[in-house]
Design a protein around this motif. Structure first.
Motif, short mmCIF file in Angstrom:
data_model
loop_
_atom_site.label_atom_id
_atom_site.label_comp_id
_atom_site.label_asym_id
_atom_site.label_seq_id
_atom_site.Cartn_x
_atom_site.Cartn_y
_atom_site.Cartn_z
N LEU A 1 6.38 0.78 9.33
CA LEU A 1 5.38 -0.15 9.08
C LEU A 1 5.61 -1.15 8.02
O LEU A 1 5.49 -2.35 8.16
CB LEU A 1 3.99 0.46 8.56
CG LEU A 1 3.21 1.46 9.61
CD1 LEU A 1 1.97 2.17 8.89
CD2 LEU A 1 2.72 0.15 10.81
N PRO A 2 6.55 -0.63 6.84
CA PRO A 2 6.75 -1.80 5.71
C PRO A 2 7.89 -2.88 6.43
O PRO A 2 8.22 -3.90 5.74
CB PRO A 2 7.63 -0.99 4.80
CG PRO A 2 6.84 0.40 4.88
CD PRO A 2 6.76 0.43 6.50
N GLY A 3 8.58 -2.61 7.56
CA GLY A 3 9.45 -3.55 8.20
C GLY A 3 10.84 -3.27 7.75
O GLY A 3 11.78 -4.47 7.95
N LYS A 4 11.08 -2.17 6.99
CA LYS A 4 12.68 -2.24 6.29
C LYS A 4 13.53 -1.41 7.29
O LYS A 4 14.72 -1.08 7.04
CB LYS A 4 12.61 -1.43 5.10
CG LYS A 4 11.79 -2.23 4.12
CD LYS A 4 11.53 -1.56 2.79
CE LYS A 4 10.73 -2.32 1.64
NZ LYS A 4 10.55 -1.62 0.42
N GLY A 5 13.11 -0.96 8.52
CA GLY A 5 13.71 -0.17 9.53
C GLY A 5 13.80 1.26 9.39
O GLY A 5 14.01 1.81 8.08
N VAL A 6 13.97 2.05 10.26
CA VAL A 6 13.80 3.47 10.46
C VAL A 6 15.03 4.02 11.56
O VAL A 6 14.95 3.56 12.53
CB VAL A 6 12.66 4.08 11.07
CG1 VAL A 6 12.86 5.43 11.02
CG2 VAL A 6 11.75 3.91 10.15
N ALA B 1 1.00 -1.39 0.02
CA ALA B 1 0.08 0.12 -0.05
C ALA B 1 0.97 1.34 0.21
O ALA B 1 1.99 1.29 0.53
CB ALA B 1 -0.87 0.04 1.04
N ASN B 2 0.33 2.27 -0.74
CA ASN B 2 1.08 3.71 -0.64
C ASN B 2 1.27 4.32 0.59
O ASN B 2 0.26 4.54 1.29
CB ASN B 2 0.21 4.47 -1.82
CG ASN B 2 1.28 5.75 -2.12
OD1 ASN B 2 1.86 6.11 -1.30
ND2 ASN B 2 1.17 6.24 -2.95
N LEU B 3 2.18 4.56 1.16
CA LEU B 3 2.28 5.10 2.57
C LEU B 3 1.62 6.53 2.51
O LEU B 3 1.35 7.00 3.56
CB LEU B 3 3.78 5.23 3.02
CG LEU B 3 4.33 3.77 3.42
CD1 LEU B 3 5.90 3.83 3.89
CD2 LEU B 3 3.63 3.02 4.22
N ASP B 4 1.70 7.15 1.62
CA ASP B 4 1.28 8.37 1.44
C ASP B 4 -0.09 8.55 1.79
O ASP B 4 -0.61 9.51 2.32
CB ASP B 4 1.87 9.34 0.11
CG ASP B 4 3.02 9.48 -0.15
OD1 ASP B 4 3.87 9.29 0.83
OD2 ASP B 4 3.64 9.79 -1.23
#
Length: 672
Positions: A152-157, A89-92
């Motif tokens: 949310l996408p699980g790629k790390g921040v 889904a588009n995060l925007d």
């Protein structure tokens, strides 16, 4: 069935929303009609702010919907959003829901309702922008919603700040909010083992310092270069021999929010991140050249033997200086150099004497070692060393043990490291002065976000004195006057030496005070957090507890609030604004005033001869109209900032060319 079992199986009750501790002031971002117009015709950064403001009503709708949920349902809602994000889904398009849920979680855990201006800043950062939020406006809280959404996408921040204390504090303060939403939170700091680092990096959100993120990147590149990160063959799962695990600790650089972005993107940009090989104490033979150069430069005369170009920050020997070097009995032996290298050693030693001052650029530790002081923050940097023999020249100057110059294993600049992230955002209280530089280097617009309440801080024009003695006496007198009124005072100085000079004067006057500098930096946050209490006097270097709120004590607002005194203008206007911004936070009353003198170091930006003339004039003293010289300080400041800007661009271009050359040779662009 037991009573306990009955209670366990009953559905949890809806949660009653908490009343916010600090009220949000609506309308600070303008009317919807005005914002719609701005999105069409405004400047780029104003279009971003207007577009963010138009999302606030929808965010508030979702916040109101999520507030009554109990903890379990709030977590389930978060997991639903996570599933959508991982499904592509588009995060925007998820901004209103994710930001609304983050607001509800913040209110559940801390009782704060994020302000409209904080949410607007968060939206801008989600889109990869830089925001200027005034001191005390809650930058830590502003980062929560965009951090949650991008995790949310699980790629790390990665949430980056300037020191370990702030990273740990923010992780502890905001960690419960993220964990309520089902997110894992990690924190990296110095001297952490690789296994623990890897675990922290695998968290959804990782807090840490800019240097630690950069050094971990370089360490991982060294591991790859050394063959430690070889990929297992495709048949490994069928044979049961999967080979060694990948030793790299970092995942792919996905999204970063940089707190105190000006400190990292601008102040630190002149200092590349370098991993050096281990060093050791130099043998007597290895010290010969440094001691010889130190002895020679002590006898040299400025303009006769060497020329100092302050604009280019360069020192060159004259013909007389070269003659003096050639016939000053240069050392011989296995560690001696050719004459051109001897001249370079002399020039480094001259830099050590004329460009680096004790208790300003460095100090001597209890272990009798040279410790560099960060000019932007005033903090000691025990693990940092100057390059190309300059550190050894300073060690020879101060007669402390000399260490062998270490070889570099890997390096990268902050500019090039942060451009590796897929999406980059940042925030600080003072970004607008470097608007075009940040656009040019990082391809990011800076957006100025209004305060939640109007700023009522008063700031009088600078007061000019002929010399430092008169200036510091006037500073001490004003501190005593404010102290007698019961107002708290925060005094900002440029160096350890100046902070101790002010402290000595206050001690003579019998004014009780606290000192915060590179030599006395224990309990920094606690000292600064108490600086707003009645009759409190705090003398600090540039660190001034950056990132720590100064809350006014009972009755202090009625007295006029915190009074900030600057004892000198700094090399960058931003640092002056940071200091002044310690007063008048969140609509509180406050005031700021800078004292300057014709002996201030900043005036070297006007040129050597002009600076000398002004110093001589100041030493004469008298009752001139000294305030007429006020404009010279702004002029000198602009010239020094221009010089530093050129140095940052030169370093970035040099690093870029070095990387391109290594890539052409098939080598790793980050590992020498």
């Amino acid at each position: 069935m037991s009573t306990a079992a009955l209670v366990e199986h009953q559905p949890p009750e809806a949660h009653q929303p908490a009343v916010p501790k600090i009220a949000n002031v609506p309308g600070r971002l303008g009317t919807p009609g005005w914002n719609r117009m701005q999105t069409l015709v405004g400047l780029p950064w104003k279009r971003r702010l207007a577009a963010a403001a138009l999302l606030i009503p929808r965010i508030r709708e979702f916040e109101a919907r999520y507030l009554p949920l109990n903890d379990e349902d709030m977590r389930k809602t978060s997991m639903h959003l996570r599933g959508r994000a991982r499904g592509g889904a588009n995060l925007d398009k998820m901004i209103p829901e994710a930001f609304g849920l983050a607001c509800a979680a913040v209110r559940r855990v801390h009782g704060f309702q994020p302000f409209d201006v904080q949410l607007a800043a968060g939206v801008v950062m989600h889109y990869g922008g830089l925001v200027e939020l005034a001191t005390g406006e809650g930058k830590t809280l502003s980062a929560v919603a965009p951090t949650f959404l991008n995790a949310l996408p699980g790629k790390g921040v990665h949430v980056t700040t300037v020191n370990d204390y702030l990273a740990k504090r923010d992780a502890e303060d905001m960690g419960p909010v993220y964990r309520l939403l089902g997110m894992s939170v990690g924190c990296i700091f110095q001297k952490m083992e690789d296994a623990a680092r890897g675990e922290q990096y695998r968290s959804d959100i990782t807090y840490g310092t800019a240097s630690e993120f950069g050094f971990d990147f370089l360490r991982d590149r060294l591991k790859v270069r050394g063959g430690q990160a070889s990929t297992a063959p495709f048949w490994a799962p069928w044979t049961g021999h999967e080979g060694p695990a990948d030793p790299r600790v970092q995942r792919e650089l996905n999204y970063a929010i940089v707190d105190e972005a000006d400190s990292i993107f601008v102040d630190e940009a002149r200092t590349p991140l370098i991993i050096a090989n281990p060093t050791r104490a130099a043998t007597p033979d290895e010290q010969v050249v440094y001691h010889w150069a130190d002895k020679v430069v002590r006898e040299m005369q400025r303009d006769e033997h060497y020329r100092l170009d302050l604009k280019k920050d360069k020192i060159e020997l004259t013909d007389a200086g070269r003659y003096m070097v050639r016939y000053s009995n240069p050392p011989a032996g296995p560690h001696a150099h050719a004459m051109d290298k001897m001249i370079e050693a002399i020039e480094r030693s001259l830099h050590a004497y004329h460009r680096f001052a004790r208790d300003h650029h460095y100090m001597i530790s209890k272990e009798n070692k040279i410790v560099i002081i960060d000019e932007g923050t005033g903090r000691p940097m025990p693990d940092r060393h100057w390059r190309d023999g300059l550190h050894q020249a300073v060690e020879a100057k101060e007669k402390v043990p000399i260490n062998v110059q270490s070889d570099h294993a890997a390096q990268i600049t902050y500019q090039n490291f942060y451009r590796l992230y897929k999406k980059l955002a940042g925030m600080s209280g003072t970004l607008m002065p470097n608007f075009w530089e940040l656009r040019r280097v990082y391809r990011r617009w800076v957006t100025k976000v209004p305060t939640n309440r109007p700023v009522v801080r008063s700031q009088e024009p600078d007061v000019v004195y002929p010399n430092e003695q008169a200036k510091f006496q006037a500073v001490a007198e004003q501190i005593r006057e404010m102290n007698g009124q019961g107002r708290p005072v925060l005094v900002g100085t440029r160096s350890v030496d100046k902070s101790e000079r002010v402290s000595a004067l206050l001690t003579e006057m019998g004014v009780e005070h606290q000192v915060l500098n590179a030599r006395q930096d224990a309990n920094e946050a606690q000292i600064v957090s108490m600086a707003g209490q009645r009759s409190r006097v705090t003398v600090a270097t540039n660190m001034a507890g950056r990132g720590t709120d100064i809350k006014l004590g009972v009755g202090v607002a009625d007295l006029g609030g915190l009074h900030v005194i600057g004892t000198e203008r700094h090399e960058a206007e931003r640092i002056d604004r940071q200091l002044a911004g310690r007063a008048g936070r969140q609509g509180d009353p406050g005031s700021a005033l800078f004292f300057v003198s014709l002996e201030d170091q900043l005036l070297e930006g006007l040129g050597v001869q002009r600076q000398r003339d002004l110093e001589e004039l100041g030493k004469e003293g008298g009752s001139r109209a000294w305030n007429l010289y006020r404009g010279l300080f702004k002029k000198a400041q602009r010239r020094v900032e221009k010089k530093h800007y050129k140095q940052r661009l030169d370093l970035m271009n040099y690093d870029k060319q070095r990387q391109e050359m290594l890539e052409d040779l098939g080598a790793d662009p980050y590992v020498d």
